[in-house]
Structures are given as structure tokens and as C-alpha cells.
Design a protein around this motif. Structure first.
Motif, PDB file in Angstrom:
ATOM      1  N   ALA A  45       0.823  -1.203   0.000  1.00 41.71           N
ATOM      2  CA  ALA A  45       0.000   0.000   0.000  1.00 41.71           C
ATOM      3  C   ALA A  45       0.861   1.259   0.000  1.00 41.71           C
ATOM      4  O   ALA A  45       0.543   2.241  -0.685  1.00 41.71           O
ATOM      5  N   ILE A  46       1.948   1.246   0.748  1.00 39.01           N
ATOM      6  CA  ILE A  46       2.845   2.407   0.794  1.00 39.01           C
ATOM      7  C   ILE A  46       3.479   2.647  -0.570  1.00 39.01           C
ATOM      8  O   ILE A  46       3.505   3.786  -1.068  1.00 39.01           O
ATOM      9  N   LEU A  47       3.982   1.590  -1.192  1.00 40.18           N
ATOM     10  CA  LEU A  47       4.629   1.732  -2.496  1.00 40.18           C
ATOM     11  C   LEU A  47       3.635   2.144  -3.573  1.00 40.18           C
ATOM     12  O   LEU A  47       3.888   3.077  -4.348  1.00 40.18           O
ATOM     13  N   ALA A  48       2.484   1.478  -3.628  1.00 35.68           N
ATOM     14  CA  ALA A  48       1.477   1.806  -4.633  1.00 35.68           C
ATOM     15  C   ALA A  48       0.919   3.204  -4.425  1.00 35.68           C
ATOM     16  O   ALA A  48       0.668   3.941  -5.390  1.00 35.68           O
ATOM     17  N   GLY A  49       0.727   3.597  -3.173  1.00 32.92           N
ATOM     18  CA  GLY A  49       0.225   4.934  -2.888  1.00 32.92           C
ATOM     19  C   GLY A  49       1.191   6.012  -3.324  1.00 32.92           C
ATOM     20  O   GLY A  49       0.782   7.047  -3.872  1.00 32.92           O
ATOM     21  N   GLY A  50       2.487   5.800  -3.098  1.00 27.27           N
ATOM     22  CA  GLY A  50       3.482   6.784  -3.520  1.00 27.27           C
ATOM     23  C   GLY A  50       3.515   6.960  -5.022  1.00 27.27           C
ATOM     24  O   GLY A  50       3.595   8.085  -5.540  1.00 27.27           O
ATOM     25  N   ILE A  51       3.449   5.849  -5.763  1.00 27.97           N
ATOM     26  CA  ILE A  51       3.446   5.925  -7.226  1.00 27.97           C
ATOM     27  C   ILE A  51       2.197   6.645  -7.725  1.00 27.97           C
ATOM     28  O   ILE A  51       2.263   7.511  -8.618  1.00 27.97           O
ATOM     29  N   ALA A  52       1.054   6.309  -7.155  1.00 31.69           N
ATOM     30  CA  ALA A  52      -0.194   6.945  -7.571  1.00 31.69           C
ATOM     31  C   ALA A  52      -0.179   8.438  -7.274  1.00 31.69           C
ATOM     32  O   ALA A  52      -0.644   9.252  -8.082  1.00 31.69           O
ATOM     33  N   GLY A  53       0.363   8.824  -6.141  1.00 33.30           N
ATOM     34  CA  GLY A  53       0.419  10.237  -5.784  1.00 33.30           C
ATOM     35  C   GLY A  53       1.287  11.042  -6.719  1.00 33.30           C
ATOM     36  O   GLY A  53       0.954  12.180  -7.075  1.00 33.30           O
ATOM     37  N   ALA A  54       2.416  10.467  -7.150  1.00 34.55           N
ATOM     38  CA  ALA A  54       3.319  11.183  -8.049  1.00 34.55           C
ATOM     39  C   ALA A  54       2.672  11.431  -9.403  1.00 34.55           C
ATOM     40  O   ALA A  54       2.746  12.537  -9.966  1.00 34.55           O
ATOM     41  N   ILE A  55       2.021  10.418  -9.950  1.00 41.00           N
ATOM     42  CA  ILE A  55       1.389  10.566 -11.267  1.00 41.00           C
ATOM     43  C   ILE A  55       0.217  11.534 -11.196  1.00 41.00           C
ATOM     44  O   ILE A  55       0.037  12.392 -12.077  1.00 41.00           O
ATOM     45  N   GLU A  56      -0.566  11.417 -10.153  1.00 42.99           N
ATOM     46  CA  GLU A  56      -1.765  12.266 -10.021  1.00 42.99           C
ATOM     47  C   GLU A  56      -1.429  13.747  -9.940  1.00 42.99           C
ATOM     48  O   GLU A  56      -2.052  14.582 -10.608  1.00 42.99           O
TER      49      GLU A  56
END
Length: 348
Positions: A65-76
Motif C-alpha cells: 500500500a505504501i509503495l502503490a500509494g506513492g506511485i499513484a500520488g506522483a502521477i496524479e
């Protein structure tokens, strides 16, 4: 001849049999030791989590969740930042100046005219540096809190999702959002001045800390806690409620990304109408003129007194567009990245 009413061997054998039967019965009725019960419960809980992980809706490991959340936040944030810039500009554009901008389009036109297209991305670095850890903390905390609350199918009760969302919002507010949002607002506000002082993110950070200390990056903590806590509580509650409604009696049913995006946009819209006043107060408390307000309540009172109730909903339209797109993108990317991680990162 024996004087006993029954043969000695028969009596002794029957007595021993009775004692053995009584002992066996007592052993069967005796409760197992507490440590054994605890171990049994732990194993049962793990079996429930493992059972929930079989099917469409899987229990997500907090690390994923931490890794996926960080990636999603950067793209968004790279996609939606211009709308965040316009929203902040309109909120800082006070009536007493008089206001510089006549609306969203005028704000975009003047910004491009004065600073070029890059002007719409002024302050992106500070928000990008904050968006990655913010989303990471948000989703990591939510999964950490919600996993023990799920049933054996992986289904999360709506009320519990509200509490988990509140906890995730508070965690991201304290650890990431408040200092990063303060820096973002100060950098954008500085650009509005006739003689900007900050030459970039790192120069702005060094100047703010040098003049105001670390406390200068935690201005508006109270409204930020209220805003982020209510934000994530509303979003995760709406998202979870819609997911449960969509899945019905099939909690393991997998949602299509388009459906996830629609539900995410709905959750984002609900959070905008629920806490835009808190966002306005937070922005004022984090601006360069925050010294004008004694505290959060004083800021809200002055806005109400001098600008009227409608001022609490300044920037609602651009924020609505940004947040709906923001939440939709984040949830879609998050879910897809988690699916990818499930294939390459095996966890129980």
C-alpha cells in the motif's frame, strides 16, 4: 472365600475403569491454557486473512500500500496541479485588495500572460515532494488499520471504513501535509507579490526555516488536521460504501478501472462539498499574511465578518474539478499497481 459382595478383581477393575472414565471426561471438559487459546485465535485470524486474500478483493499488505500509494500520488499531482494552482490563487485573492482575478479563466489567462505556461506549475516541486509520501502514508495507514477489521471474505464495514479513513487523514496531516502545504501556499503567494523573494523550492524552504524556524512550516496545523481527517474519512467511507453496494453478495468481485474511477470521482466530490470551508481557512492560515490571525477560529471569524459566508466557498469549482480527477486517478492507479505488486511480491 472373600467377604466382599463382589469379586475383588471385578470390583477393582470396575473402580479403575470408573476413575479412568471420570478423569478422561474431566480432561475433555477442561479449558485449554490461555496461551494455547491465544495461539489458536491468532492462527484463526491468519486463516481468515488468508481466506480473504483468495479471490478478487485481496487483503493488501501495508508495504504494498505504501509503495502503490506513492506511485499513484506522483502521477496524479503531475496531471492535476494547474487546477490546484488556480484554486489557491483564487482563495488568496482577497476582496479588500480589490480582487485581481474575475474568475477561473481570467486567473489562467493572467498567469500565462505574466509567467508563461510554466507559471501554472509554480510550486509543483513542493507539492510533488509532499504528494508521494502523503499518498504513501495515507494508503499504508488505511490498510494497516482496516486489515484487522475485515471479515473472512475481505469485506470492510462502512462505519469502520469511516474510522480507518479518519486515522489515515490524521496521519498524513501530521507527517506530511501540513509542512508541505504551508510551503506550497507560501511559494504561490510569494509569486503574487510585486517582488518575489523565493527563487525556488529549496531556497524558499531555507528562507522560511531561517526566519520562522520549523514552526513556520506547521502553520495552520489545526485546520489541516480537520481538513485531512474529514477528507479521508468521507472519501474512504463513500468509496467503500459504493464498493460494497457494487459487489453485493460477491465481495470478491473485481471492479473494472472505469468503475473505480467513477466511484473515486464521487467520493472526491462528496469530500469537496463537505469541507471546502476548512480548506479556505487552512489556506489563509498558511499564507504569507497568516500573522493577521490569532488562531483558526479568529481566521474563520474575520473571513465571515469582512467577506461574508460565500467566501468560505471560494475556489470550490476549480477544487471540485481537481479533487474529482485527483481521487479518481489515485484510486485507479493504486488498485492497478497493487494488482501488479501481488504478482511479483508474494505476501500472506
Amino acid at each position: 472365600m472373600s467377604s466382599l459382595p463382589f469379586p475383588a478383581c471385578e470390583g477393582a477393575c470396575r473402580s479403575c475403569a470408573a476413575r479412568r472414565a471420570g478423569l478422561c471426561s474431566a480432561l475433555h471438559q477442561q479449558r485449554p491454557p490461555p496461551l494455547l487459546l491465544a495461539a489458536t485465535g491468532l492462527c484463526e485470524g491468519r486463516r481468515n486473512l488468508a481466506a480473504a486474500a483468495i479471490g478478487g478483493r485481496k487483503i493488501t499488505h501495508p508495504g504494498k500500500a505504501i509503495l502503490a500509494g506513492g506511485i499513484a500520488g506522483a502521477i496524479e499531482i503531475c496531471i492535476t496541479f494547474p487546477t490546484e494552482y488556480v484554486k489557491t490563487q483564487l482563495q488568496l485573492d482577497e476582496r479588500a485588495n480589490p480582487p485581481r482575478y474575475r474568475g477561473i479563466g481570467d486567473c489562467v489567462r493572467l498567469t500565462v500572460q505574466d509567467h508563461g505556461l510554466r507559471g501554472l506549475y509554480r510550486g509543483l516541486s513542493s507539492l510533488l515532494y509532499g504528494s508521494i509520501p502523503k499518498s504513501a502514508v495515507r494508503f499504508g495507514t488505511f490498510e494497516m488499520l482496516s486489515n484487522p477489521m475485515r471479515d473472512h471474505t475481505g469485506r470492510l464495514d462502512n462505519k469502520r471504513s469511516l474510522l480507518c479513513g479518519l486515522g489515515a487523514g490524521i496521519a498524513e496531516a501530521v507527517l506530511v501535509v501540513c509542512p508541505m502545504e504551508t510551503l506550497k501556499v507560501k511559494l504561490i503567494h510569494d509569486q503574487c507579490s510585486l517582488r518575489p523573494r523565493y527563487r525556488g523550492f529549496f531556497h524558499g524552504v531555507s528562507e522560511i526555516i531561517r526566519e520562522q524556524g520549523l514552526r513556520g512550516t506547521y502553520q495552520g496545523l489545526t485546520p489541516t488536521l480537520l481538513k485531512q481527517g474529514s477528507n479521508q474519512a468521507i472519501r474512504f467511507y463513500v468509496m467503500n460504501a459504493l464498493r460494497n453496494w457494487y459487489n453485493g453478495d460477491e465481495p470478491r468481485r473485481e471492479m473494472h478501472p472505469i468503475v473505480t474511477a467513477m466511484f473515486g470521482a464521487t467520493a472526491g466530490a462528496a469530500s469537496v462539498f463537505g469541507n471546502t470551508p476548512l480548506d479556505v481557512v487552512k489556506t489563509r492560515m498558511q499564507g504569507l499574511e497568516a500573522y493577521r490571525y490569532k488562531n483558526t477560529l479568529d481566521c474563520a471569524f474575520q473571513i465571515l465578518k469582512h467577506e461574508g459566508p460565500h467566501a468560505f466557498y471560494k475556489g470550490t469549482v476549480p477544487r471540485l474539478g481537481r479533487v474529482c480527477l485527483d481521487v479518481a486517478i489515485v484510486f485507479v492507479i493504486y488498485e492497478e499497481v497493487v494488482k501488479l505488486l501481488n504478482d511479483v511480491w508474494k505476501t500472506q
